[in-house]
Design an enzyme around this catalytic site. Structure first.
Site: not given
Ligand code: G3H
Ligand code: 13P
Ligand code: ZN
Length: 332
Positions: A232, A277, A94, A56
């Site tokens: 996601h 995550d 991401d 990210s």
């Protein structure tokens, strides 16, 4: 310009095609640290799975882009050292939030980027995604775009307008942007608190959240046959990790994720990338807390990061084999 091809990485195109046709999903695990990278690679090699290692904007800020790129290059070499002759590893951005960030990643070794314009008005989302696609495709980098806003069920009920992806928009959106995959909103959300206990039903002492909107997913599949779909916010928030964290001094209340059976079902559809995550964060934190509580004299980071790495590896293998079904799916 550093091409991902020089680093031994691959883009998502071929692996998504195979995953959609084969009814399984590729794991997309976020990483910020060397231990996460090692655990991801060990798990992917042991299970012979393609894997997406994603970072990210926050990960880049934390670890530094150059270091992350070299970790990804190291991941390819490490996979080979572990005995995998032809690893399929994607380095993916991401939630890229601007053209400039996506370009910087494309110019610096990423093989795939996400441009997340999901919060923008529809036409602006299209224009931004198209700009990224036009740039990325010159370098054979694949692009994920997002339509619909990830939000919990509560938001769905209270919002005047649904946040879920509107199936009637997906053909127009994917055609006009040229994106390679589409992240959709069907009831998943980020983090370890995806639902409130009030939204769940108590079944045998376990809080079961409401099901994902599979009807929307199936409508989207009908509109875009074979098109790669991304989920996601797909951590399951395992109770045993939450309990370990709380037992050893943590304080995580009402942590609730997506039941794994639902992700297993989604994997069989055109959903070919599932983002995880939070489960890695929980596995790492649980192991570190337990180790330090049981060994209060330890202060060498290797003493507590090794069990953390082992616990993450176990979780990644479980996801690959028992939830996503990507084990044994390397091209060669
Ligand atoms: O979807 C977000 C990912 O979990 C990354 O989180 O922005 O805190 O690195 P982060
Ligand atoms: P989780 O917070 O459910 O792990 O979702 C991660 C994610 O979607 C990363 O983009
Ligand atoms: Zn996400």
């Amino acid at each position: 310009m550093i091409s991902y091809k020089e680093l031994g990485l691959v883009n998502t195109r071929e692996m998504f095609k195979r995953a959609v046709a084969g009814g399984y999903a590729i794991p997309a695990f976020n990483f910020n640290t060397m231990e996460q990278m090692q655990a991801i690679v060990m798990a992917a090699v042991e299970t012979k799975s393609p894997v997406i290692m994603q970072v990210s904007k926050g990960a880049r800020n934390y670890a530094n882009g150059v270091i992350l790129r070299n970790l990804a290059k190291g991941a390819v070499e490490y996979a080979k050292e572990l005995g995998c002759e032809h690893p399929e590893i994607v380095l993916h951005l991401d939630h890229g939030d601007s053209f400039e960030l996506c370009k910087d990643c494309i110019d610096n070794g990423f093989s795939s980027v996400m441009i997340d314009g999901s919060h923008l008005p529809y036409e602006e989302n299209i224009a931004l995604a198209k700009k990224v696609v036009d740039y990325a495709h010159q370098y054979d980098v694949t692009v994920e775009a997002e339509l619909g806003v990830l939000a919990g069920v509560e938001d769905e009920v209270s919002a005047a307008e649904s946040h879920y992806t509107k199936p009637e928009e997906v053909i127009d959106f994917s055609t006009r942007t040229g994106c390679d995959s589409l992240a959709i909103s069907i009831g998943t959300s980020h983090g370890a608190h995806k639902f409130t206990p009030e939204q769940c039903t108590l079944v045998n002492g376990v809080l079961v959240p409401p099901p994902l909107a599979f009807d929307i997913l199936h409508e989207i599949e009908k509109k875009l046959p074979g098109f790669p779909i991304v989920l996601h916010g797909s951590s399951s928030v395992p109770m045993e990790e939450v309990n370990t964290i709380n037992k050893y001094g943590g304080h995580l209340e009402a942590a609730i994720g997506i039941p794994e059976e639902q992700l297993r079902e989604a994997s069989k559809s055109a959903v070919c990338k599932i983002n995880i995550d939070s489960d890695s964060r929980l596995a790492m934190t649980a192991a570190v807390r337990k180790h330090l509580a049981e060994h209060p004299g330890d202060f060498d980071p290797r003493q507590y990061l090794k069990p953390a790495r082992d616990n993450m590896k176990k979780m990644y293998i479980h996801k690959i084999v028992n939830v996503l079904g990507s084990d044994g799916k390397l091209a060669q």
